[in-house]
Design a protein around this motif. Sequence first.
Motif, short mmCIF file in Angstrom:
data_model
loop_
_atom_site.label_atom_id
_atom_site.label_comp_id
_atom_site.label_asym_id
_atom_site.label_seq_id
_atom_site.Cartn_x
_atom_site.Cartn_y
_atom_site.Cartn_z
N ALA A 7 -3.62 4.50 7.26
CA ALA A 7 -3.32 3.12 7.64
C ALA A 7 -4.58 2.39 8.11
N LYS A 8 -5.46 3.10 8.81
CA LYS A 8 -6.73 2.49 9.24
C LYS A 8 -7.52 2.01 8.02
N LYS A 9 -7.55 2.82 6.96
CA LYS A 9 -8.27 2.45 5.73
C LYS A 9 -7.62 1.23 5.07
N LEU A 10 -6.31 1.23 5.00
CA LEU A 10 -5.62 0.11 4.35
C LEU A 10 -5.81 -1.19 5.11
N MET A 11 -5.73 -1.13 6.43
CA MET A 11 -5.84 -2.36 7.23
C MET A 11 -7.28 -2.84 7.35
N ALA A 12 -8.24 -1.99 6.96
CA ALA A 12 -9.65 -2.40 6.97
C ALA A 12 -10.06 -3.10 5.68
N LEU A 13 -9.15 -3.15 4.69
CA LEU A 13 -9.45 -3.83 3.44
C LEU A 13 -9.65 -5.33 3.67
N LYS A 14 -10.41 -5.94 2.77
CA LYS A 14 -10.66 -7.38 2.88
C LYS A 14 -9.35 -8.15 2.89
N VAL A 15 -8.42 -7.71 2.02
CA VAL A 15 -7.06 -8.28 2.04
C VAL A 15 -6.09 -7.11 2.29
N PRO A 16 -5.67 -6.91 3.54
CA PRO A 16 -4.78 -5.78 3.85
C PRO A 16 -3.41 -5.96 3.19
N PRO A 17 -2.67 -4.87 3.02
CA PRO A 17 -1.31 -4.98 2.48
C PRO A 17 -0.37 -5.63 3.50
N THR A 18 0.71 -6.20 3.00
CA THR A 18 1.74 -6.74 3.90
C THR A 18 2.86 -5.73 4.13
N ALA A 19 2.81 -4.63 3.38
CA ALA A 19 3.80 -3.56 3.54
C ALA A 19 3.17 -2.25 3.08
N GLY A 66 0.83 -1.20 0.00
CA GLY A 66 0.00 0.00 0.00
C GLY A 66 0.86 1.25 0.00
N ILE A 67 0.24 2.38 -0.32
CA ILE A 67 0.94 3.66 -0.27
C ILE A 67 0.03 4.72 0.34
N ILE A 68 0.59 5.57 1.18
CA ILE A 68 -0.11 6.76 1.68
C ILE A 68 0.67 7.95 1.14
N THR A 69 0.08 8.65 0.20
CA THR A 69 0.76 9.74 -0.50
C THR A 69 0.62 11.06 0.25
N GLY A 70 1.29 12.09 -0.29
CA GLY A 70 0.97 13.45 0.11
C GLY A 70 -0.28 13.87 -0.64
N LYS A 71 -0.61 15.16 -0.59
CA LYS A 71 -1.75 15.66 -1.35
C LYS A 71 -1.49 15.45 -2.84
N MET A 72 -2.50 14.98 -3.57
CA MET A 72 -2.28 14.63 -4.96
C MET A 72 -2.03 15.85 -5.86
N LYS A 73 -2.38 17.05 -5.40
CA LYS A 73 -2.05 18.25 -6.17
C LYS A 73 -0.58 18.62 -6.02
N ASP A 74 0.07 17.98 -5.06
CA ASP A 74 1.48 18.23 -4.78
C ASP A 74 2.32 17.46 -5.80
N PRO A 75 3.10 18.15 -6.66
CA PRO A 75 3.83 17.46 -7.72
C PRO A 75 4.96 16.57 -7.21
N ALA A 94 4.15 8.34 8.54
CA ALA A 94 4.49 6.94 8.79
C ALA A 94 4.39 6.59 10.27
N ILE A 95 4.77 7.54 11.12
CA ILE A 95 4.67 7.29 12.57
C ILE A 95 3.20 7.19 12.98
N GLY A 96 2.36 8.02 12.37
CA GLY A 96 0.92 7.90 12.61
C GLY A 96 0.38 6.58 12.11
N TYR A 102 0.82 13.70 11.01
CA TYR A 102 0.62 12.43 11.73
C TYR A 102 -0.77 11.84 11.50
N LYS A 103 -1.81 12.66 11.64
CA LYS A 103 -3.18 12.14 11.59
C LYS A 103 -3.54 11.57 10.22
#
Length: 329
Positions: free
Chosen positions: A228-240, A179-188, A249-251, A221-222
């Motif tokens: 991460a809460k969204k990713l781990m709630a998936l039917k098949v969560p990511p392993t990384a 999985g990936i948690i990006t910055g704001k998508m308008k951010d190049p 990342a600390i959040g 952080y938030k």
Amino acid sequence: MKFNIKDVAQKAGVSISTVSRVINSSKPVKQKTKEKVLDAIEELGYRPNAIARSLKVKHTKSIGIMTPDIANQFYPEVVRGIEDVANMYEYSIFLCNTDLNEEKELQYFAELEEKQIDGLIFMGNHVSKELRKEMESADIPVVLIGGKAPGIPSVTINNEKAAKDAVDFLLNQNHLRIGIITGKMKDPMMGQARLKGYQQALEEKGIEPEEELIIEGGYRYKSGYDGAKKLMALKVPPTAIFVCSDEMAIGACRAILEDGYEIPKDVAMIGFDNVDISGKVYPSLTTIGQPMYEMGAIAMRLITKILQKESIGALDIILDYEVIEREST
């Protein structure tokens, strides 16, 4: 009631920078526009500050710094690099927090121009069209840190390649669902470039990137915690998970541990930046190390070269980065 330069601009129906130029006589302004500004100044009883009222001087030995948020752990180290070099060349600095708000950026730029700064260091991955227009019309050298804009010197790293290296690191540990948690998508940079690196790494491995594994975060952080809460709630969560800033990342780590998973046994994590706290949390965070202090120091040195009419060589300076392996992987 005390009025400021923004009030004058609104009253006259012009930009803050135009008001600044009328006050300082720093750039030609159409006579009709000038009269509107002067009328607004008189009507509101606005009194410019001492620097703006004084005669235009060649150098004020001051540098403006516009940063998204000095509380974000990435920026203090960069500012320290700027400040140390500024002190060497006997420059003082004005620090402005923009919160990535385009209106704030324009207002601060006008206020810094009014203070007759010698140069500006802009930290942020996106320069709006309006701010770019103001930068071009002002006679002030500008250097970017962390972002790029045509014709403006910049100091950064190759964000796309660094992101690809981060994901390759996870792939080489046999993680196939990342999985990936990006910055704001308008951010190049934090949004677009780092996402592109993530996608490229997966595609080279023959893995089709899945939309459900791509979460738009932010910078703090938030947003990492929520992502991460969204990713781990998936039917098949990511392993990384690759998270596009250490603070996020600390959040994300907190969210995963709360849900009863172990790091890295159940979920591996890699961040980006190598802020000081990333090596002190438990588990310590594997991350992409950016040369934060050097970014600031080099940007300030570029400003001094431009002001001294020295050659700066390449317009865009691309610095090295490193993958720093710790306990989270």
